[in-house]
Design an enzyme around this catalytic site. Structure first.
Site, PDB file in Angstrom:
ATOM      1  CG  MET A 243      96.670  42.332  76.939  1.00  0.00           C
ATOM      2  SD  MET A 243      95.744  40.859  76.765  1.00  0.00           S
ATOM      3  CE  MET A 243      96.124  40.225  75.268  1.00  0.00           C
TER       4      MET A 243
ATOM      5  CG  ASN B 149     107.021  48.128  81.571  1.00  0.00           C
ATOM      6  OD1 ASN B 149     106.232  47.750  80.927  1.00  0.00           O
ATOM      7  ND2 ASN B 149     107.220  49.293  82.221  1.00  0.00           N
ATOM      8  NE  ARG B 150     108.468  54.071  78.725  1.00  0.00           N
ATOM      9  CZ  ARG B 150     107.886  54.941  78.075  1.00  0.00           C
ATOM     10  NH1 ARG B 150     108.000  55.469  76.902  1.00  0.00           N
ATOM     11  NH2 ARG B 150     106.296  55.033  78.334  1.00  0.00           N
TER      12      ARG B 150
ATOM     13  CB  SER C  36      91.946  37.507  69.713  1.00  0.00           C
ATOM     14  OG  SER C  36      90.805  37.755  70.269  1.00  0.00           O
TER      15      SER C  36
ATOM     16  CE  LYS D 211      93.711  40.391  67.893  1.00  0.00           C
ATOM     17  NZ  LYS D 211      93.206  41.985  68.368  1.00  0.00           N
TER      18      LYS D 211
ATOM     19  CD  GLU E  62      86.250  42.098  69.359  1.00  0.00           C
ATOM     20  OE1 GLU E  62      86.081  43.196  70.170  1.00  0.00           O
ATOM     21  OE2 GLU E  62      87.245  41.302  69.365  1.00  0.00           O
ATOM     22  CE1 TYR E  63      84.730  49.146  65.927  1.00  0.00           C
ATOM     23  CE2 TYR E  63      86.227  47.412  66.774  1.00  0.00           C
ATOM     24  CZ  TYR E  63      86.032  48.847  66.807  1.00  0.00           C
ATOM     25  OH  TYR E  63      86.706  49.553  66.845  1.00  0.00           O
TER      26      TYR E  63
ATOM     27  CE  LYS F 150      91.465  49.548  73.910  1.00  0.00           C
ATOM     28  NZ  LYS F 150      92.349  48.437  74.554  1.00  0.00           N
TER      29      LYS F 150
END
Length: 488
Positions: A15, A34-35, A130, A184, A191-192, A260
């Protein structure tokens, strides 16, 4: 010296990478971090090679690459990692800079972080993103909220990279604090619900004897009407996809769903607000039930269904066409209920937290880029344009008329499922909500009598003004003392 970047982005999972590419494609210079340093090097030397994307080796270096006021977007896993990054950023940013969290944070965490960052003189945004990987790259739906002063600073970027429908951006300011992530969250709950309704439609058609190819044709036809949507379209494609040996792939996939957690958050928020979010709640529980695969297999050999249920579920000839139409009506009507419940939850939260939500604007944000994008959302926008104070979406004249037209098939589908022993929790809970909401009288009078009988919880009377509470000494032994009255 390299030109300073317009925005920084931390987190180069798919993403994050795609959002960086999206921003760069719209003329913005992006600094990324980024880490894991290898990810930065691989991205800059690979997909981002030759583009206006610069890698940083540390948070401090990233902040030093940015134009003022600096804007840094976090695309990392929700939770502790966000709080840790905020602390690192605060050490290198200054008053007026903007921190943006684009992950799936719980709205209460966003509200807390927003207050904390504002105390330090900076601006904070929690934005819903989204659309998945494709949306991040080509245009997502964006739902930003937080510090209002941040919106003019990030608006040009956000409204450039988001999806557009009929020339309008699928991104607008939602509200303060955790408003963006709350909207969101509701999007994900809807969405579910949409996915569960589609799955129940598929199951009813499958049990009626339609092959995946025949089901694909049904969904393709539905996608040409009021059900036109991303989820209907991908269902059509899934049903037409074959495995290596030529058999339908969907029939090879184990019936145990994952999640999730955002659907659970939506259901929990509804309980907290006292909003009957029944359909989305059933969609969450349906996933939980599906996960009990081994228990269900064992129970299938023990628990009896209706006599002749299997044969009753099948349909032949002209009956199949009628069943497909009935299922379409049930799906459409239940979808209206799902959105009505989601909007009820947003209304309740807006009242509690003092948000001034633009309900028609939210529908517009969802029309493109996101998973629930559909033609249907345009009708919601029109409903709130007609009446910005609409109490329930089902009461809008258009939607009330659509529910009336669809309820014949809707009721037949629910009856067929019950008589055939086919689980259809979302269809049935939607119909129960519809009938409950339109009921002038419900049996809660008896419930209140029961509560008063065993707990002296009091009740109101039909022959007295609302707000007056009474207690009856039902047994002759309880006395006149009543419990304190309270509402959830």
């Amino acid at each position: 010296m390299a030109a300073q970047a317009d925005i920084g982005l931390i987190g180069l999972a798919v993403m994050g990478e795609n959002l960086a590419m999206n921003m760069e494609s719209h003329g913005y210079r992006v600094a990324v971090y980024n880490r894991t340093a290898e990810k930065v090097e691989r991205f800059v030397a690979g997909r981002a090679r030759g583009k206006a994307i610069t890698g940083a080796k540390s948070v401090e270096e990233l902040c030093g690459m940015l134009k003022r006021p600096r804007k840094v977007m976090l695309m990392v896993r929700a939770g502790k990692a966000v709080d840790e990054l905020i602390e690192q950023l605060l050490a290198h940013l200054e008053a007026g800079d903007v921190i943006i969290d684009g992950g799936n944070a719980h709205f209460s965490d966003t509200a807390r972080r927003c207050a904390y960052v504002e105390e330090r003189g900076l601006l904070y945004v929690g934005t819903g993103v989204s659309g998945g990987e494709e949306g991040a790259l080509k245009g997502p739906s964006l739902m930003p909220g937080g510090t209002a002063a941040a919106w003019p600073l990030i608006r040009p970027i956000f409204q450039a990279i988001c999806a557009h429908v009929d020339g309008e951006p699928c991104c607008e300011w939602v509200g303060e604090g955790g408003a963006g992530h709350f909207v969101k969250m509701v999007h994900n709950g809807i969405e579910y619900g949409d996915m569960e309704l589609i799955c129940e439609s598929y199951d009813l058609l499958r049990r009626a004897g339609l092959t995946p190819e025949e089901q694909r044709d049904v969904f393709a036809k539905w996608n040409e009407g009021e059900l036109d949507s991303y989820l209907i379209r991908i269902t059509r494609d899934i049903l037409g996809t074959r495995d290596a040996d030529g058999s339908p792939l969907v029939e090879r996939i184990l019936d145990a769903a994952g999640q999730k957690g955002t659907g659970k958050w939506t259901a929990a928020a509804a309980l907290e607000e006292g909003v009957p979010l029944t359909l989305i709640g059933e969609a969450v529980f349906a996933r939980c039930l599906s996960a009990l695969k081994e228990e269900r297999v064992a129970a299938s050999g023990v628990l009896a269904g209706p006599e002749g249920g299997k044969s009753a579920a099948r349909a032949e000839g002209a009956e199949r066409a009628q069943l497909a139409e009935d299922v379409r009506q049930a799906l459409y009507a239940s979808k209206i209920v799902s959105y009505a419940q989601g909007y009820q939850l947003m209304r309740a939260a807006a009242k509690r937290y003092g948000w001034k939500l633009n309900y028609g604007g939210i529908a517009m944000m969802w029309r493109g880029g996101c998973i629930i994008r559909s033609a249907f959302l345009g009708r919601i926008r029109e409903a709130y344009a007609r009446n910005g104070e609409l109490v329930n979406l089902m009461l809008d004249p258009y939607f009330a008329g659509e529910l009336a037209k669809a309820q014949g098939g809707w009721r037949r589908v629910c009856a067929r499922a019950a008589l055939s022993g086919v689980p259809a929790p979302a269809f049935q809970s939607a119909l129960s909500y519809y009938d409950g909401y339109r009921a002038e009288r419900l049996p809660a009078n008896l419930l209140q009598a029961q509560r008063d009988y065993f707990g002296a919880h009091t009740y109101e009377r039909t022959d007295r003004p609302r707000g007056e509470f009474f207690h009856t000494n039902w047994t002759g032994e309880g006395g006149a003392t009543a419990a304190e009255h309270y509402d959830v």
